[in-house]
Design an enzyme around this catalytic site. Structure first.
Site, mmCIF file in Angstrom:
data_model
loop_
_atom_site.group_PDB
_atom_site.id
_atom_site.type_symbol
_atom_site.label_atom_id
_atom_site.label_comp_id
_atom_site.label_asym_id
_atom_site.label_seq_id
_atom_site.Cartn_x
_atom_site.Cartn_y
_atom_site.Cartn_z
ATOM 1 N N PRO A 2 0.836 -1.214 0.000
ATOM 2 C CA PRO A 2 0.000 0.000 0.000
ATOM 3 C C PRO A 2 0.870 1.263 0.000
ATOM 4 O O PRO A 2 1.779 1.391 0.812
ATOM 5 C CB PRO A 2 -0.796 -0.120 1.299
ATOM 6 C CG PRO A 2 -0.708 -1.558 1.691
ATOM 7 C CD PRO A 2 0.606 -2.050 1.154
ATOM 8 N N GLU A 3 0.589 2.154 -0.934
ATOM 9 C CA GLU A 3 1.345 3.406 -1.045
ATOM 10 C C GLU A 3 0.537 4.532 -0.396
ATOM 11 O O GLU A 3 -0.589 4.317 0.062
ATOM 12 C CB GLU A 3 1.604 3.720 -2.525
ATOM 13 C CG GLU A 3 2.414 2.653 -3.248
ATOM 14 C CD GLU A 3 3.913 2.888 -3.154
ATOM 15 O OE1 GLU A 3 4.342 3.814 -2.452
ATOM 16 O OE2 GLU A 3 4.652 2.115 -3.788
ATOM 17 N N HIS A 93 -4.923 -15.035 8.697
ATOM 18 C CA HIS A 93 -4.043 -13.873 8.771
ATOM 19 C C HIS A 93 -4.688 -12.656 9.420
ATOM 20 O O HIS A 93 -4.146 -11.560 9.347
ATOM 21 C CB HIS A 93 -3.536 -13.520 7.369
ATOM 22 C CG HIS A 93 -2.827 -14.650 6.701
ATOM 23 N ND1 HIS A 93 -1.622 -15.146 7.167
ATOM 24 C CD2 HIS A 93 -3.157 -15.412 5.634
ATOM 25 C CE1 HIS A 93 -1.241 -16.161 6.394
ATOM 26 N NE2 HIS A 93 -2.151 -16.344 5.459
ATOM 27 N N ARG A 112 1.894 -11.265 5.411
ATOM 28 C CA ARG A 112 3.365 -11.324 5.481
ATOM 29 C C ARG A 112 3.923 -10.740 6.771
ATOM 30 O O ARG A 112 5.119 -10.818 7.025
ATOM 31 C CB ARG A 112 3.957 -10.646 4.245
ATOM 32 C CG ARG A 112 3.579 -11.436 2.978
ATOM 33 C CD ARG A 112 4.149 -10.854 1.726
ATOM 34 N NE ARG A 112 5.605 -10.936 1.702
ATOM 35 C CZ ARG A 112 6.342 -10.441 0.719
ATOM 36 N NH1 ARG A 112 5.766 -9.846 -0.308
ATOM 37 N NH2 ARG A 112 7.647 -10.547 0.760
ATOM 38 N N ARG A 154 24.027 17.432 -4.286
ATOM 39 C CA ARG A 154 23.784 15.981 -4.211
ATOM 40 C C ARG A 154 24.055 15.308 -5.543
ATOM 41 O O ARG A 154 23.531 15.724 -6.569
ATOM 42 C CB ARG A 154 22.327 15.699 -3.822
ATOM 43 C CG ARG A 154 22.086 15.783 -2.348
ATOM 44 C CD ARG A 154 20.689 15.307 -2.030
ATOM 45 N NE ARG A 154 20.415 15.518 -0.621
ATOM 46 C CZ ARG A 154 20.352 14.532 0.285
ATOM 47 N NH1 ARG A 154 20.504 13.280 -0.072
ATOM 48 N NH2 ARG A 154 20.120 14.807 1.543
#
Ligand SMILES: [Zn+2]
Length: 273
Positions: A2-3, A93, A112, A154
């Protein structure tokens, strides 16, 4: 995984069902998430009122007055809400249930177990997981000038800079790839050599890409109540992400794929310089 947009859509979906409710009980079937869930968690949460549900980067925060519950979905976490009438037996789960005072069950599933559930008594934004995070990409303080200033000197690539949560929080691999395409910047470009003008376009593209994803998720949002609890991945049409070898939607050139850090980047070698 999930973002940020998925977590924001989850927040918007569950907040009306949680805010103002008290936590009546907590059932922990398996505490072994990324970090063990505190054995005192039920004792801590029982009786607390959830005053608000907020988000920081990909963390969901249940603010309960004297402290906050921090949730992270890791690789495979998902949430669902079950009314007493729609309650089903927990599956393999389904590791944690919060039972609200109206009998609704807030159930966390995480096959997981890379997700997290942690309690913070102190100001939650100062928690060690959150304190070092850069600005939220959708906040006004995040803009092209900020990116420009943070990247002077950078040599790291712009893609890796966008994936660095200390510079900007929670943009994620998909949305970094997509935003770089829309601002015509090659993901391999050294961040320190990109002009202010291009950073302004990039910051706008990041905001727009995330906003569109949240909108898509919101409009396709299945009700969280009594749903099957599958992760809320949105069906989106990507411009470059996951499209290696396919024709660019702008120019027809084959999309390239390159490894940067541990992640794949996708880009059009003609459109992105
Ligand atoms: Zn192209």
């Amino acid at each position: 995984m999930p973002e940020l947009p998925e977590v924001e859509v989850i927040r918007r979906g569950i907040a009306p069902h949680l805010e103002g409710r008290h936590i009546a009980d907590v059932v922990i079937r398996n505490p072994n998430l990324r970090w063990p869930v505190s054995p005192n968690m039920a004792e801590i949460l029982r009786g607390l009122k959830i005053s608000s549900v907020s988000r920081r980067a990909k963390y969901l925060l249940l603010n309960c007055g004297k402290g906050s519950l921090i949730l992270h979905f890791g690789m495979s976490g998902s949430l669902r809400l079950l009314t007493p009438a729609g309650a089903v037996a927990p599956q393999k789960h389904d590791h944690i249930d919060l039972v609200l005072d109206n009998g609704v069950i807030f159930r966390l599933r995480d096959p997981r177990r890379f997700g997290a559930m942690l309690w913070s008594y102190d100001e939650v934004l100062h928690h060690e997981l959150l304190a070092q995070l850069g600005p939220e990409p959708l906040d006004a303080e995040f803009d092209g000038l900020m990116l420009y200033k943070k990247t002077r000197g950078r040599s790291a690539s712009i893609k890796q800079v966008l994936m660095n949560s200390r510079i900007v929080a929670g943009v994620g691999n998909i949305y970094a790839s997509e935003a770089l395409f829309h601002s015509h910047i090659n993901p391999l470009s050294p961040a320190g050599q990109i002009s202010l003008d291009r950073y302004r376009k990039l910051a706008e593209a990041i905001k727009k890409t995330l906003d569109l994803a949240i909108e898509a998720g919101g409009s396709s949002l299945r009700d969280f109540v009594n749903s099957d609890g599958k992760p809320g991945y949105f069906q989106q049409q990507y411009w470059v992400y996951g499209r290696a070898g396919k024709p660019c939607r702008e120019c027809g050139t084959h999309i390239s794929q390159v490894r940067q850090g541990q992640r794949s980047s996708f880009y059009c070698p003609l459109c992105q310089k």
